[in-house]
Design a protein around this motif. Sequence first.
Motif, PDB file in Angstrom:
ATOM      1  N   ASP A   1       9.351   0.182  -8.344  1.00  0.00           N
ATOM      2  CA  ASP A   1       9.474   0.056  -6.898  1.00  0.00           C
ATOM      3  C   ASP A   1       8.082  -0.032  -6.284  1.00  0.00           C
ATOM      4  OD1 ASP A   1      12.228   0.224  -7.019  1.00  0.00           O
ATOM      5  OD2 ASP A   1      12.245   2.405  -6.768  1.00  0.00           O
ATOM      6  N   ASN A   2       8.007  -0.571  -5.084  1.00  0.00           N
ATOM      7  CA  ASN A   2       6.708  -0.688  -4.419  1.00  0.00           C
ATOM      8  C   ASN A   2       6.060   0.657  -4.170  1.00  0.00           C
ATOM      9  OD1 ASN A   2       6.674  -3.446  -4.337  1.00  0.00           O
ATOM     10  ND2 ASN A   2       7.478  -3.614  -2.270  1.00  0.00           N
TER      11      ASN A   2
ATOM     12  N   ASN B   1       8.046   0.844   0.220  1.00  0.00           N
ATOM     13  CA  ASN B   1       9.169   0.642  -0.684  1.00  0.00           C
ATOM     14  C   ASN B   1      10.135  -0.438  -0.213  1.00  0.00           C
ATOM     15  OD1 ASN B   1       9.945   1.294  -3.233  1.00  0.00           O
ATOM     16  ND2 ASN B   1      10.476   3.407  -2.784  1.00  0.00           N
ATOM     17  N   TYR B   2       9.610  -1.405   0.523  1.00  0.00           N
ATOM     18  CA  TYR B   2      10.430  -2.520   0.963  1.00  0.00           C
ATOM     19  C   TYR B   2      10.589  -3.524  -0.176  1.00  0.00           C
ATOM     20  CZ  TYR B   2       9.256  -0.700   5.598  1.00  0.00           C
ATOM     21  OH  TYR B   2       9.084   0.097   6.686  1.00  0.00           O
ATOM     22  N   SER B   3      11.635  -4.346  -0.074  1.00  0.00           N
ATOM     23  CA  SER B   3      11.769  -5.449  -1.013  1.00  0.00           C
ATOM     24  C   SER B   3      10.554  -6.361  -0.873  1.00  0.00           C
ATOM     25  CB  SER B   3      13.047  -6.234  -0.713  1.00  0.00           C
ATOM     26  OG  SER B   3      13.077  -7.435  -1.453  1.00  0.00           O
ATOM     27  N   PHE B   4      10.029  -6.812  -1.989  1.00  0.00           N
ATOM     28  CA  PHE B   4       8.832  -7.654  -1.935  1.00  0.00           C
ATOM     29  C   PHE B   4       9.114  -9.000  -1.284  1.00  0.00           C
ATOM     30  CE2 PHE B   4       5.545 -10.459  -3.792  1.00  0.00           C
ATOM     31  CZ  PHE B   4       4.429  -9.770  -3.359  1.00  0.00           C
ATOM     32  N   GLY B   5      10.349  -9.471  -1.409  1.00  0.00           N
ATOM     33  CA  GLY B   5      10.729 -10.711  -0.739  1.00  0.00           C
ATOM     34  C   GLY B   5      10.402 -11.978  -1.495  1.00  0.00           C
ATOM     35  N   GLU B   6       9.965 -11.838  -2.755  1.00  0.00           N
ATOM     36  CA  GLU B   6       9.613 -12.996  -3.562  1.00  0.00           C
ATOM     37  C   GLU B   6       9.850 -12.631  -5.019  1.00  0.00           C
ATOM     38  OE1 GLU B   6       5.992 -16.242  -3.318  1.00  0.00           O
ATOM     39  OE2 GLU B   6       5.455 -14.127  -3.380  1.00  0.00           O
ATOM     40  N   THR B   7      10.411 -13.532  -5.788  1.00  0.00           N
ATOM     41  CA  THR B   7      10.648 -13.266  -7.202  1.00  0.00           C
ATOM     42  C   THR B   7       9.385 -13.562  -8.008  1.00  0.00           C
ATOM     43  OG1 THR B   7      11.362 -15.511  -7.731  1.00  0.00           O
ATOM     44  CG2 THR B   7      13.048 -13.981  -6.906  1.00  0.00           C
TER      45      THR B   7
ATOM     46  N   PRO C   1       4.689  -2.680 -10.101  1.00  0.00           N
ATOM     47  CA  PRO C   1       5.419  -3.201  -8.937  1.00  0.00           C
ATOM     48  C   PRO C   1       5.007  -4.651  -8.654  1.00  0.00           C
ATOM     49  CG  PRO C   1       3.692  -1.704  -8.223  1.00  0.00           C
ATOM     50  CD  PRO C   1       3.703  -1.662  -9.728  1.00  0.00           C
TER      51      PRO C   1
ATOM     52  N   TYR D   1       4.002  -6.155  -6.005  1.00  0.00           N
ATOM     53  CA  TYR D   1       2.798  -6.413  -5.210  1.00  0.00           C
ATOM     54  C   TYR D   1       1.544  -6.334  -6.070  1.00  0.00           C
ATOM     55  CZ  TYR D   1       1.350  -1.462  -4.770  1.00  0.00           C
ATOM     56  OH  TYR D   1       0.916  -0.188  -5.009  1.00  0.00           O
TER      57      TYR D   1
END
Length: 277
Positions: A228-229, A235-241, A195, A197
Amino acid sequence: MRIGVVAPARPVSREGSLRMAAFMALTYPQHEIIFHPQCYLEAGHFAGTDEQRAAAFLEFANDPAFDAIWFARGGYGSNRILEAVMPKLGPAANHKTYIGFSDMGFLLGALYARRIGRVAHGAMASSIGKNDDGTAAGWVLGWLIDGDKRGLEPGLADGRPAAAFNLAILASLIGTKYLPDLTDHVLYIEEVDEPLYRIDRMLFQMAHATQLKGIAGVRLGAVTAVKDNGEAEGNYSFGETIDQMILRWCGEMGVPYLGRAEIGHVELNRVVPFGLI
């Protein structure tokens, strides 16, 4: 050339070894590839016990009849034999090429740290029929046998020494005696099945590792099968590529990000010799 295949981590199937032997017979019939019987052993997750895997590696590495050791498969396990094998490598081991990637980064790093033989990141001997139509295996054999540079990672054209690791393996090597001195090297990294993170956390470790101070820059290979997180992380979108991450951590590390590289757990996994080509 006589190429020996050992499996310091997970086992390979006999079908897989037959595919590789047939491929080599078609492309380089005057040369020989030999799979050690240990490659087919099973002991839980591993291709035999730690002792069996260590013994097979030492047998082929210390045999002057072999010109190269081509690792069979990754997974997990080569770190468990480092203490057993590194002190027992004899003179013949210095005259070989060792090639593989992923979990084999433990052995490649330890060998390069001690300047034993020639070391390279590249597709493994079990790749045919899985994620390789023969192109990546052909790159390995062409480089090993003919010195063909067409399969080398294009970024190596900058003329600087290089080293390539799976990021999780690199993070595990940091702080140990098995991480080589990479001063003035371009560091190539790739990752699979993690994932974002966790990738970010490993990049933090890379960026702040005192053992990596002095590297010339970083190139990022393929980052594939991103998980997935997970529920524990919401399980939120990480918000950064991944590209944003690598730029941020290279900035914090104080080294240039040199762009993408054609390596990783992908079909077209190019060869990266450690050091100067």
